[in-house]
Structures are given as C-alpha cells and as structure tokens.
Scaffold this active site. Sequence first.
Site, PDB file in Angstrom:
ATOM      1  N   GLU A   1       0.817  -1.221   0.000  1.00  0.00           N
ATOM      2  CA  GLU A   1       0.000   0.000   0.000  1.00  0.00           C
ATOM      3  C   GLU A   1       0.848   1.267   0.000  1.00  0.00           C
ATOM      4  OE1 GLU A   1      -0.785  -2.714   1.635  1.00  0.00           O
ATOM      5  OE2 GLU A   1      -2.767  -3.189   0.826  1.00  0.00           O
TER       6      GLU A   1
ATOM      7  N   HIS B   1     -11.671  -5.140   8.485  1.00  0.00           N
ATOM      8  CA  HIS B   1     -12.085  -5.012   7.085  1.00  0.00           C
ATOM      9  C   HIS B   1     -13.433  -4.283   6.960  1.00  0.00           C
ATOM     10  CE1 HIS B   1      -8.966  -7.911   6.086  1.00  0.00           C
ATOM     11  NE2 HIS B   1      -9.349  -7.993   4.846  1.00  0.00           N
TER      12      HIS B   1
END
Length: 674
Positions: free
Chosen positions: A409, A478
Amino acid sequence: MNVQSELTSFVTSVRQLYTKEQALALYRQLLVLRHFDDRCVSLKLKDLIMDGFHPYVGQEAVAAGVCSNLKPEDVVVSNHRPQGHSLAKGSTVKSLFAEMLGRIGGVSDGLGGPMQWVDKEHNFYCGSIVGSGVTVAAGAGLAAQYLKQNRVACCFFGDGASNTGSFHEGLNLAAIWKLPVLYLCENNQYGEAMPVEKFVPVPRISKRAEAYGIRGVTVDGMNVFEVASATRAALERIRAGGGPEIVEAMTYRFLGHYLGDPLNYRTKEEVAEWQKRDPLLICRTVLIQEFGVSTAELDSISQQIAMDSDSGRDWALEQPKLTLQQAVTHVEVPLDPNRPSYFGPPEGESRMLTFAEAITEAITEEFERDPNVILMGEDVGVWGNLFGCSRGLLEKFGPDRVRDTPISEAAIAGSAVGAALNGLRPIVEIMYIDFISIALDQLINHAARYPQLSRGKVRVPITVRTQGGVGFRNSSQHSQSLENWFVNVPGLYTVMPSTPYDVKGLLKAAIRCDNPVIFIEHKAVYRLKGPVPKTDYVLPLGRAAIKRSGRDVTLIATSWMSLHALAAAEELAKQGISCEVIDPLTLYPLDKESLCKSVNRTGRCVVVNEAPAEGGFASEVAAVVQEGCWSNLKAPVKRVCGMRTGIPYDKDLERAVVPSPGWIIEAVKKLVKK
Ligand SMILES: Cc1ncc(C[n+]2csc(CCOP(=O)(O)OP(=O)(O)O)c2C)c(N)n1
Ligand SMILES: [Mg+2]
C-alpha cells in the site's frame, strides 16, 4: 572499520576518465556544497536557521558525484539532509539560503525550511519522512517510463532509511516494473545515533539489492571520482531500460546529526580517521597529482566560491518572510465557485446499472478521454477488483494502464504521488480502507503537502479509491469507517457516494480534479442498481445532494447511511413527519451552504454517520449547522453514529453496531415530538 578494502573501485586513473575541466568542475561543486554548509552552521548557531538543519559536511562527494551525471529533466527525490543534493541538481545558492532562513525567494518561499522543499524548476523534491521518498521516486520513474521520456529518477536515502517498509515496498515495485530509478544510499555510518552495523544485518546495504533481483554496488563515497564513475555506469544501464539499481556510497558526516547533537555514540578518533579522507582533500590531491593544477589555482577557486556563497547568504538575509496570508495559500486548488449545483439523473434517458458497473463506466470514459489516466492497485487487473469494479479494463486498455500491484500500500500510494508529480493522473485502489493505514504517510505527508510547498507550481492529481463500512461480515479489520482521518488533513478532498448515478459522476470529477481525492465507496452498495444516464455527465465536487425534500427535520447522512435516512424518511412520512434528506457527497470541501439552508428552514437536524461519533464527521457537521443555523434551531442537533466498537463478525451484530433506519426514526421522533 576498514571501509576501503571492501569497496568496488571504478577508477584506476582519473586522467583516463576525466578531463581537467571535468575534474575541476567536480572540485568546484564540492566547494559550493562545503561553503554553503559552513555558512549554514554559523547561521544556525545564531538561531537564524531553526531546527531541522542537518549538516552535509563530509558527504559532499556523494551529491556532487551523482548529480554530475544527471540531466536537468531528471527527477531527484531527497530526504531530510537535502541541501547538497539540491545544490548539485541545480538549485541556486541564493534560493537555498533563503529557504534555510525561511524567506521569500527560497525554493519554497521559506515555507518548508531546512528539510522540506520543492524546486520544480530543477525537478527536485525533498521531505523529512525517512524512507518514503523511495516510493515517490518509483512513481517518478513510472511516469518517465509510461510517457516514454528519456529521463530517470534518482532517490537519495540514508543507511537508516533502508530499514523502513517504504524502502522495501518501493524497491520491490521499481524492480518488478523495471523503473528507471537510481537508488543512491548515502551510508554515513549512522541513522541519528544508531550505528549501521547494529541495525542492518547484512554487511553492505547494497546487498539488499539481491532481494529484488537488481544490481547493487558499494563505492567509496569520499572520492567524488569513484561516485561519479559508479553512478555514470549505473545510469547508462538504467537509461537503457535495465531497471533500477542501488549504489551505496560509504561516507561520513563530520558534524552531528544536527547541531547540538551530544555525539556520545562515536569517538573523536573515529571522526579524525574519517577526516583524513575529506572529499575535498582527496579531490585536491588528484587535481594536483594527476592534472598538475597548482595549489594557488585551487585556493583562488575556493576564495571565489566563498565570496559567491557570502553574497548568496547576504542576499537571502535581506529577503522578507511570508505573511500569514501568503503562507496559507496553494494548500488546495479551490473549487470553481461557478460550478453547477448537484443535479439528479434526467428522466427517461437512463439505464439501470449497479454501483460497481457505474464505476467501471466512469474509469472507462476517463481512460478514453485522457491517455495519462492509469489505474493501479491490488488485483485491479486480472481479477478486475474484488467487486468487479474494473472488470474488462485490463483487456481493453492493456497492462501499462491497468496495473496489478504487489501487496504494497505504501508503494501504491507513493508511486502514485511520484507519477502524478510528473504528468500522470493515477487512480489507485486501496482494497479496503482498513489497509490505508499503511499508505497514510504517502497520502498525508507527500500528496497533501507538495502543492503548498511548491507554492502552487506542482499538483498531485491522484484519486484514491477505497471502500469501507460494514455489510459483508468482514469483521474488525475489514469493515471500518475511517473517513474522518482524511477530512482533517489540509490538502486532501474526501468524497463518499452511495448511488450508481452519484458514483459515476463524482468519480469522473475526482479523476479530473487537481487535488488528491480520497474516494470512499461502501461495500454494502456495490450490487445495488440505479438509473445512470446514457449520456456523459460529471457531477460537481463540493455540492451536497438533496435526496428528498421535507419540512420538519433535515437528515444529513453520508454514504450508505443516506439510503438508511431515505428509508427512515419514508416511514416517518407515514407517521406525519416530513424529513428532508441531504447527502453531503463531498465531505471536504463541505457544501455548508446547502446544509444550513435546509436546516434554517426545517429548524431541526439529525446527522447520520457510520463512524463512531467521537471526533467524527457527524460532529463536524453538527458544529457547522450550529454555527450557521443557531437562531433558527428549534432543538439541539442530534448525531446518530456507529457505536465505539470494533465491528463484530456476526451478521446481525455487525449491523447492530451501526445506525439503522430504526435508530434514525427514533432520533427524529425525539426531536420532533409530534
Ligand atoms: C519515518 C521517520 N522516522 C524517524 C524520523 C526521525 N529521523 C530523522 S533523520 C533520522 C535518521 C535517518 O538516518 P539515515 O537514513 O541514515 O539518514 P542520515 O540522517 O544519516 O542522513 C531519523 C530517525 C523521521 N524523520 N522519519
Ligand atoms: Mg545515515
């Protein structure tokens, strides 16, 4: 430590590789750097330069040697010890003194100070977050490769930086994509007080190149001819498409990490040993012995450069400082005040698309419109994204534009920043917003900061697509709602649509926007269908949508919550309570005017946001409404927010911890009391 015995040597005879003029030019460059730093030290001791100044004395051969091989169009990404790199890349002595002193006329008009600036004219960027430049440089290389420009990026980083996640993510990305980047490790033996041998488990940092299948070499960083020759060879291969390389230059900073450093981590003897190999001394000796230059000539060159440095410093000392009003400009490209208000889909000419399909259409149309738009992220290509949002794009536009990335990321975001600074408009995808924590440095410290530091000369047009919220039983890492992190960062825009029509129009606007935009989708709505016009349209950023008109109370609800608010309004209407439902769509810049106009009419307001209330976006809206509608409020502004909890796995529980239509109905009834 016997540094020299383990180094690769590129130079047996300087005379065979360099003319006298070239050798003298390198000597001059060393002197420019040394005289500049000497004066900065004096200014710092007088408190005219503030903290953040990291002396470069002793390391000059690295910057001078490397930059002698760079062209004006090549990009340099540097770190917290940038002055030598910047001067050697072409920044003027005057402009760097002014920057150090915090004056107008500095490369960043004194806004950045000693370790953060942008010199757009010389394609130079530096920042004080150790290691993250490695990813930004990869992006600069990506832009050069994609645009088929014959230029490279060079990233200067320290031995300490080679332990950061960004370093490893950035190098891996550059290696797999064979990006034209020279990674120049300035191994000055310490990261602050940390000796390299204690913190790096391999004998040479250049060895780390092996992990990425690229070349790495270690050279004598005190000898400008060795550095210049090693990097010349590396750059020839990099320019020819050979991919990134690491050159590690063994060097030493003669002064502390900063002035005032207690220096209790090294001995005077160690410093004296390294000082015997002062880069100026080595260069001088070569000039005398190999080229027959006289000491008188060398002294006179030094005197001339000292005078130039004095006059640069004196000029800078005369320059004014930025006023407050000047300092806070260029933070964001302002929205067009004449942009239209939000408009809904026209009757008749629409088809029904899912939210995910609307995203695909938006990206497709922007790809067709602008060849510099690219898409990068984990599984955006072959898979076409977890929810199918980019399905078919790889086949249609090819792997140069639709790029599957490694699970990195920081590198995804950092390379997007570097690419955006150099001509591309990347859309990057962070698969779940929960993973964006790993990319925050690149988004907050780089994407959001460079435009202002450059005084508006550069923009970072990136769109960061991600998705958040509950709905798929993805549990606590999540399913979070983290939008408020971004609303609070100057320089970033934040957008949260929840219908197919809105997502298409706003995504197109985000891609065209010159600011970095955090574009947050909601996982619960990807499969919902809605009307999307057949014809092209772009929705304005910074405009709220009135989704339902009403009289008694205004419901201001974000993302998926706006659908809940509409359901609640429907039910409440049956009970005789008329609700106006507004979706802000752009959380920043917030359309305060539309929100307040509605509440000033209804006199009541409920704000609905899936994130916890504390320090959240709902609190921001409540404050805006209170400031803008105080005299018309019939009741306190009410927040309906998610519980302050991790999101549970259980289907019923995950929904039970975030607002539902029932929660909204209850809150409205308490306010209206009909
Ligand atoms: C991410 C991050 N962590 C910590 C720091 C504080 N810091 C500033 S410079 C520095 C040492 C960096 O060492 P190195 O990369 O070897 O560069 P050098 O200072 O030796 O030039 C540290 C830890 C920082 N600026 N950024
Ligand atoms: Mg170091």
